[in-house]
Design a protein around this motif. Structure first.
Motif, mmCIF file in Angstrom:
data_model
loop_
_atom_site.group_PDB
_atom_site.id
_atom_site.type_symbol
_atom_site.label_atom_id
_atom_site.label_comp_id
_atom_site.label_asym_id
_atom_site.label_seq_id
_atom_site.Cartn_x
_atom_site.Cartn_y
_atom_site.Cartn_z
ATOM 1 N N GLY A 174 61.145 -41.825 -30.933
ATOM 2 C CA GLY A 174 61.491 -42.833 -30.358
ATOM 3 C C GLY A 174 60.884 -43.208 -28.989
ATOM 4 O O GLY A 174 61.315 -43.633 -27.892
ATOM 5 N N ALA A 175 59.355 -43.115 -29.058
ATOM 6 C CA ALA A 175 58.460 -43.625 -28.053
ATOM 7 C C ALA A 175 58.629 -44.847 -27.815
ATOM 8 O O ALA A 175 58.959 -45.791 -28.678
ATOM 9 N N VAL A 176 58.321 -45.215 -26.362
ATOM 10 C CA VAL A 176 58.598 -46.779 -26.244
ATOM 11 C C VAL A 176 57.293 -47.216 -25.518
ATOM 12 O O VAL A 176 56.652 -46.469 -25.126
ATOM 13 N N GLU A 177 57.240 -48.338 -24.919
ATOM 14 C CA GLU A 177 55.988 -48.943 -24.392
ATOM 15 C C GLU A 177 56.136 -48.373 -22.890
ATOM 16 O O GLU A 177 57.473 -47.845 -22.527
ATOM 17 N N SER A 178 55.148 -48.406 -22.293
ATOM 18 C CA SER A 178 55.022 -47.826 -20.794
ATOM 19 C C SER A 178 55.954 -48.318 -20.034
ATOM 20 O O SER A 178 56.414 -47.539 -19.309
ATOM 21 N N GLY A 179 56.310 -49.671 -19.718
ATOM 22 C CA GLY A 179 57.318 -50.216 -18.752
ATOM 23 C C GLY A 179 58.609 -49.676 -19.215
ATOM 24 O O GLY A 179 59.644 -49.889 -18.339
ATOM 25 N N GLN A 180 58.863 -49.560 -20.563
ATOM 26 C CA GLN A 180 60.428 -49.253 -20.868
ATOM 27 C C GLN A 180 60.751 -47.719 -20.773
ATOM 28 O O GLN A 180 61.802 -47.230 -20.835
ATOM 29 N N GLY A 181 59.903 -46.773 -20.526
ATOM 30 C CA GLY A 181 60.064 -45.560 -20.307
ATOM 31 C C GLY A 181 60.954 -45.235 -19.060
ATOM 32 O O GLY A 181 61.075 -45.703 -18.260
ATOM 33 N N LEU A 182 61.550 -43.940 -19.162
ATOM 34 C CA LEU A 182 62.283 -43.448 -17.874
ATOM 35 C C LEU A 182 61.781 -43.249 -16.828
ATOM 36 O O LEU A 182 60.476 -42.725 -16.766
ATOM 37 N N PHE A 232 52.325 -40.814 -23.974
ATOM 38 C CA PHE A 232 53.477 -41.287 -24.728
ATOM 39 C C PHE A 232 54.768 -41.555 -23.539
ATOM 40 O O PHE A 232 54.931 -40.461 -22.860
ATOM 41 N N HIS A 233 55.450 -42.506 -23.774
ATOM 42 C CA HIS A 233 56.647 -42.796 -22.886
ATOM 43 C C HIS A 233 57.826 -42.904 -23.615
ATOM 44 O O HIS A 233 57.787 -43.132 -25.010
ATOM 45 N N PHE A 234 58.997 -42.112 -23.025
ATOM 46 C CA PHE A 234 60.268 -41.789 -23.688
ATOM 47 C C PHE A 234 61.207 -42.325 -22.696
ATOM 48 O O PHE A 234 60.980 -42.304 -21.475
ATOM 49 N N SER A 266 57.326 -39.171 -19.506
ATOM 50 C CA SER A 266 56.122 -39.369 -20.284
ATOM 51 C C SER A 266 55.462 -37.979 -20.568
ATOM 52 O O SER A 266 55.654 -37.206 -19.710
ATOM 53 N N VAL A 267 54.579 -37.923 -21.475
ATOM 54 C CA VAL A 267 53.815 -36.612 -22.040
ATOM 55 C C VAL A 267 52.133 -37.240 -22.301
ATOM 56 O O VAL A 267 51.945 -38.266 -22.792
ATOM 57 N N ASP A 268 51.442 -36.498 -21.430
ATOM 58 C CA ASP A 268 49.950 -36.825 -21.562
ATOM 59 C C ASP A 268 49.535 -35.799 -22.585
ATOM 60 O O ASP A 268 49.675 -34.419 -22.424
ATOM 61 N N VAL A 269 48.795 -36.239 -23.524
ATOM 62 C CA VAL A 269 48.221 -35.402 -24.541
ATOM 63 C C VAL A 269 46.807 -35.263 -24.696
ATOM 64 O O VAL A 269 46.296 -36.549 -24.720
ATOM 65 N N HIS A 270 45.839 -34.265 -24.674
ATOM 66 C CA HIS A 270 44.797 -34.282 -24.551
ATOM 67 C C HIS A 270 44.176 -33.208 -25.853
ATOM 68 O O HIS A 270 44.442 -32.202 -25.586
ATOM 69 N N TRP A 271 43.442 -33.634 -26.615
ATOM 70 C CA TRP A 271 42.956 -32.899 -27.852
ATOM 71 C C TRP A 271 41.215 -32.892 -27.805
ATOM 72 O O TRP A 271 40.430 -33.735 -27.403
ATOM 73 N N THR A 272 40.893 -31.607 -27.705
ATOM 74 C CA THR A 272 39.456 -31.287 -27.809
ATOM 75 C C THR A 272 39.256 -30.125 -28.337
ATOM 76 O O THR A 272 40.173 -29.247 -28.332
ATOM 77 N N THR A 273 38.202 -29.603 -28.815
ATOM 78 C CA THR A 273 37.563 -28.415 -29.451
ATOM 79 C C THR A 273 36.749 -27.718 -28.607
ATOM 80 O O THR A 273 35.796 -28.167 -28.244
ATOM 81 N N HIS A 274 37.216 -26.380 -28.120
ATOM 82 C CA HIS A 274 36.307 -25.756 -27.287
ATOM 83 C C HIS A 274 35.060 -24.986 -27.988
ATOM 84 O O HIS A 274 34.124 -24.462 -27.167
ATOM 85 N N HIS A 275 35.492 -24.364 -29.327
ATOM 86 C CA HIS A 275 34.297 -23.746 -29.990
ATOM 87 C C HIS A 275 34.197 -24.107 -31.396
ATOM 88 O O HIS A 275 35.121 -23.913 -32.190
ATOM 89 N N PRO A 276 33.466 -24.842 -31.833
ATOM 90 C CA PRO A 276 32.024 -25.427 -31.259
ATOM 91 C C PRO A 276 32.512 -26.457 -30.246
ATOM 92 O O PRO A 276 33.676 -27.276 -30.717
ATOM 93 N N PHE A 306 64.733 -35.546 -22.246
ATOM 94 C CA PHE A 306 64.928 -34.650 -23.359
ATOM 95 C C PHE A 306 64.164 -34.931 -24.635
ATOM 96 O O PHE A 306 63.486 -34.045 -25.395
ATOM 97 N N LYS A 307 64.051 -36.174 -24.880
ATOM 98 C CA LYS A 307 63.213 -36.816 -25.731
ATOM 99 C C LYS A 307 61.617 -36.255 -25.572
ATOM 100 O O LYS A 307 60.812 -36.084 -26.455
ATOM 101 N N ALA A 308 60.976 -36.568 -24.387
ATOM 102 C CA ALA A 308 59.669 -35.920 -24.063
ATOM 103 C C ALA A 308 59.609 -34.617 -24.216
ATOM 104 O O ALA A 308 58.544 -34.166 -24.825
ATOM 105 N N VAL A 309 60.577 -33.796 -24.075
ATOM 106 C CA VAL A 309 60.525 -32.399 -24.229
ATOM 107 C C VAL A 309 60.622 -31.938 -25.493
ATOM 108 O O VAL A 309 59.795 -31.088 -26.242
#
Length: 160
Positions: free
Chosen positions: A146-154, A80-82, A114-124, A86-89
């Protein structure tokens, strides 16, 4: 007096990891993000006890919204791009509050805009309805923040 004697190769045998908030200022190329190194698109691998008939279409919908399966197909990831740090945090805090409520936590990497988010379940181990649900929460929260497109981020570095 006794000194600890270790061969130099042993002391320096572990690779070091360098994380920088502004990779463009590094004098060398930064390594690729491990979740983006897969050369082929994996099939989703659902956790034991999950219904693939139900989660399959939900996973496809997430992928149409910009989420990608991780390298082993057991999780989903998105950047996600911001326009401000401050918006990213704030986005990270929004995810943290909901994930604490649901008792299911992502791996997040925050950068300057930007913020990279990764979701997975460890058990099971594998992809679950919690991952899908909280990925949707991320999309809603990104819109709110207020996320923006990749090229518009800080961008880091001097402004032009």
């Amino acid at each position: 007096m006794s000194f600890l004697r270790l061969p130099i190769a042993r002391v320096f045998s572990r690779p070091s990891v360098i994380r920088a908030s502004c990779p463009s200022r590094l004098p060398f190329a930064a390594p690729l993000h491990p979740l983006r190194m897969a050369s082929s698109v994996p099939a989703p691998r659902f956790a034991e006890g999950e219904d693939p008939q139900q989660l399959g279409p939900d996973t496809e919908t997430l992928q149409q919204q910009g989420w990608a399966l991780d390298a082993d197909g057991m999780g989903v990831t998105k950047t996600f791009h911001f326009k401000s740090y401050f918006k990213a945090v704030s986005f990270v805090n929004l995810i943290a509050a909901e994930s604490q409520t649901k008792k299911h936590h992502p791996t997040m990497t925050i950068r300057f805009g930007s913020v990279d988010v990764h979701w997975t379940t460890h058990h099971p181990r594998g992809l679950t309805h919690k991952d899908i649900s909280l990925a949707r929460h991320c999309d809603n929260g990104a819109d709110l923040m207020g996320a923006v497109e990749s090229g518009q981020g800080l961008k880091c570095g001097p402004s032009t």
